[in-house]
Structure formats: C-alpha cells, structure tokens
Design an enzyme around this catalytic site. Structure first.
Site, PDB file in Angstrom:
ATOM      1  N   HIS A  17      -4.330  16.220  44.483  1.00 56.06           N
ATOM      2  CA  HIS A  17      -2.805  16.428  44.704  1.00 56.06           C
ATOM      3  C   HIS A  17      -1.981  15.787  43.584  1.00 56.06           C
ATOM      4  CE1 HIS A  17       0.660  17.300  46.974  1.00 56.06           C
ATOM      5  NE2 HIS A  17       0.220  16.871  48.163  1.00 56.06           N
ATOM      6  N   GLU A  47       0.575  38.106  43.756  1.00 55.32           N
ATOM      7  CA  GLU A  47       0.221  39.451  43.693  1.00 55.32           C
ATOM      8  C   GLU A  47      -0.949  39.299  42.759  1.00 55.32           C
ATOM      9  OE1 GLU A  47      -0.538  43.064  44.638  1.00 55.32           O
ATOM     10  OE2 GLU A  47       1.438  42.566  45.181  1.00 55.32           O
TER      11      GLU A  47
END
Length: 448
Positions: free
Chosen positions: A169, A391
């Site tokens: 993280h 995408e």
C-alpha cells in the site's frame, strides 16, 4: 428496501489452482538506481493489498496471449514506475523507510483453475478462495527482497481469466492504483501511457520545522523511539470469531437516505458516500457490545482525497498515497436520537475539515509522533474507484474486488457487479454474532 445476503451463496472453497510459472519481471530498459522518499502517509501504509480483476473469455485474446501481453506491458511500465521494481529498505541515517529503486523486479505468476468463471458463482460475495488468485509473496526470495508488486494471471476452463495483483500500500492509494491499471491496459494494447506518473513523494514531505496546528484526535501515538521504525506493518488484526454479511443498498435506497438528509442544514454536502457512511455509523455504534451506554463516544474514520485540497493542489498524476483520515465523533445517544440530517452534517464536516493547513498539520504530526489512525472503526471505500471502467485490449473487467480479510474495525464499501450502470453499493460487515444481529435489525430500522 436494501437486500441482505442472509447466508453465503454456495461457494467453491478450493478453486483448484495450479501454478505453472513464477518469475521476476525486470524493467524493459535501464532505470536510474536511487532511493525514493516515502511520505509520512506512505510509511504508515506498509502492508500488502490484494485485488482480483475477473475477465470473460474473448475470442481474440485466449489466456496465453493475455499472459504474453501483460508480461510485456509489466516490463514496460516498470520504467516510468521504477519504484515498483524496487525494494523497501530502512535508511539507517534518517531512520526512515524508503524504496531502493534497484530494478530487482516485480513478480509475475501464471496459473490455471479447473473451473469455469460461471462455476465460481457470485463474484461479489467475498469468497476466501479468491486468495488462490493472488500471490502474497515469492517463496524463493528473502523477506527483505520481496517485490512491491506481484501480478498473477489465472486462466479458467471457459477461456476467461483473473488478474490478481498484490502490491504494498506504500506504493499506491486507490486512485493512483486505478491510474496504474489504465497505463498497464494501454501498454498491453501497444499504446502509450494514458498519463505520465508523478513519482515525487517529496510533495507531501513534512514542513521544516514540523508545525502541528490541530489536535488530531483521529491519530494515535505509538511509543517508538525515533530512528527505530520497523519494516513490519503496524496494522495487525486480532484473531476473532466473526460473522460476516453483505448489506446491499440499491440506488433507490441511497436516494431515500439522501432525501432524509436534505431535511436539515441546506449547506450540508449530501453525497451518496456521506449518507451511506452515516447510516452504517449509527448501526455499528449502537450494535457495539458495551451494554446500553448511551454516553459512550463513537468515532468513525474514512479516507479523504487531499489532492485537490492542497495549495497548490497535488498533480492528479501523483502516484503516492494522497489520502488522509477524516473523522466524526458523537455519543451513542446522539446517534440514536438526533435527526439523520444532523449526523450526515457531522460526516460532511469531517471532510470539510481537511483543508491544506489541516492536511499539512497531520503530515507534520507524523514527523513528530509515530502513529496511525485511531477510532472505533474505519470505512474502506472501493465503491467509486472505477476499476471496472478500465478498458483493456480484451475489454473491461466483469468485476474487480479486494481480497477480503474480515475485521470488525474495518467496514468495506464496494460496487455492484454492474458498477458502470448501477450505482448501488455493497457493504461488507464482520462482527461477533450478537452484534451482527443488532446491526442487521438497526440497518433495516433506520432505512425505513
């Protein structure tokens, strides 16, 4: 009315995953050897996060083609994201955690499952077996040589596949991770980067000298002598017997909560997040196993993006953690008796409090005192991060989700399966069984 999964749907407990190869992927061209500064926000977030992105079969992109394209894209992306190929290290002179940008590489694993995507069933429900779709660490490497990012591609019998990502993280927050995925998808399509990453973590360095100008009740001091920071994570869960359920709010439920919230102060910012967070706060605080102590104070914590709040604003392309913890505190009596609109105002005020000066003060607090966010519970929201909008050459993910570890002090918000067209939210709650019964009753009572 919001729906509940009373019981888990039938879950396959073993996805029968076989690992075929495990390797280190190096940057496609030479990168500069350097140490990368980590901000005080980054340093506290030294633990791994796992996400899984499921894709349906595509006739032009069978899994072997996907593996080849993702491996090549990973090699290319490790040049602008050079820190991802590095390793965490302690700077003994400064007593600070840094990234050694040493081009040691990121992990890349190829695997397959004996099931089809349809046989796995409900992707929204947090199946513990999804842990088989990510690699936590590379067994052949020493603890101090673990990659900061490991990508696993698991193919299913139907031709669909999962891309599992483990990353520390300290490397990304949710927003910068989405930007990383957009860049990875673009490189996989043989296109240029969508956005050039800004890796300068000094933009969130503490002031010199540090100036803490607010009390910061949302932060808890740890008694660690300066210069003796640990590379081990600060967030360790205590093992506990917990029930877990998903509470699903449909767009209509959220609209009803917003309408309730708008009966109060016209200046209050009424957002989907604010009303859902307030609803959950009431249920969590009033279901807590502390008898009927209505004078008990409850504190909710939630992340706020500080990029646009700083002066000057952080660039949208900032790769580090650009979020800080906001808070709201109220007595259980107020949470039970006060109008919903006033409680929503308290949650909204927590975010409003996060001005440039407040954010800088919190960062400076982290320079003077070692510590981390502290409250009754934290909301970790994946709801609107938009991973499903990315995408790829083989299309958008059917579903993207974190690999979940159940903790009573963390409540997760995450999107529905059709997140692009459905703005509902799934709320994952893990509580001891008696508290869960109360939470469930209150959840429906306060929705009515």
């Amino acid at each position: 009315m919001g729906a509940i999964f009373q019981d888990p749907p039938p879950l396959i407990q073993d996805l029968k995953v076989a690992v075929h190869s495990s390797s280190l992927v190096l940057p496609s061209s030479e990168t500069e050897r350097k140490s990368m500064f980590l901000s005080n926000i980054d340093k506290v977030l030294n633990f791994n996060v796992q996400t899984v992105h499921f894709f349906q079969a595509h006739p032009d992109f069978p899994p072997p083609t996907v593996v080849e394209k993702l491996e090549t894209a990973l090699q290319k992306i490790l040049v602008p994201y050079d820190f991802l190929a590095g390793r965490l290290k302690m700077n003994p002179k400064l007593g600070r955690l840094e990234v050694d940008c040493n081009a040691a590489g990121a992990g890349f694993v190829v695997a397959s499952s004996e099931f089809t995507l349809d046989e796995i069933g409900d992707l929204v429900y947090p199946n513990p077996a999804f842990q088989q779709l990510v690699v936590m660490s590379m067994d052949n490497l020493a603890p101090d040589d673990q990659p900061l990012c490991i990508l696993q591609v698991t193919s299913f019998k139907c031709g669909g596949f999962a891309m599992g990502v483990t990353n520390n993280h300290a490397t990304f927050d949710g927003l910068s991770f989405k930007m990383f995925l957009e860049n990875l998808a673009s490189l996989a399509a043989d296109k240029p980067l969508v956005i050039t990453p800004c890796n300068d973590r000094q933009l969130l360095a503490a002031r010199s000298p540090p100036r803490v100008t607010f009390p910061h009740p949302e932060l808890l001091k740890l008694k660690i002598p300066i210069g003796e920071e640990s590379i081990t994570p600060v967030f360790d869960a205590i093992p506990e017997e917990l029930d877990f359920k998903i509470f699903r709010l449909m767009p209509g439920d959220i609209s009803n909560l917003k309408a309730k919230a708008k009966t109060g102060d016209a200046k209050t910012k009424v957002t989907g997040f604010n009303v859902v967070a307030t609803h959950v706060w009431r249920c969590k605080a009033l279901s807590c196993d502390t008898g009927n102590d209505l004078d008990r104070l409850s504190t909710i914590l939630y992340a706020v993006d500080i990029r646009p709040r700083l002066v000057p604003p952080l660039p949208p392309s900032y790769t580090g953690n650009g979020v800080l913890t906001a808070y709201a505190t109220a007595s259980c009596r107020d949470l039970q008796e006060e109008p919903f609109s006033r409680l929503v105002g308290m949650v909204a005020e927590g975010a409003n409090r996060m001005t440039d000066e407040y954010a800088r003060s919190a960062i400076d607090w982290g320079e003077l005192y070692k510590g981390f966010p502290h409250g009754e519970f934290l909301i970790s929201s994946w709801w609107r991060l938009g991973f499903a909008e990315v995408e790829y050459p083989w299309g958008k993910a059917k579903y993207s989700c974190p690999v979940v570890y159940h903790r009573k002090d963390i409540i997760l918000f995450f999107p529905d399966i059709d997140a692009v067209n459905n703005n509902g939210v799934n709320i994952l709650v893990a509580l001891p069984s008696k508290e869960m019964e109360k939470f469930q009753t209150l959840f429906h009572k306060f929705l009515a």
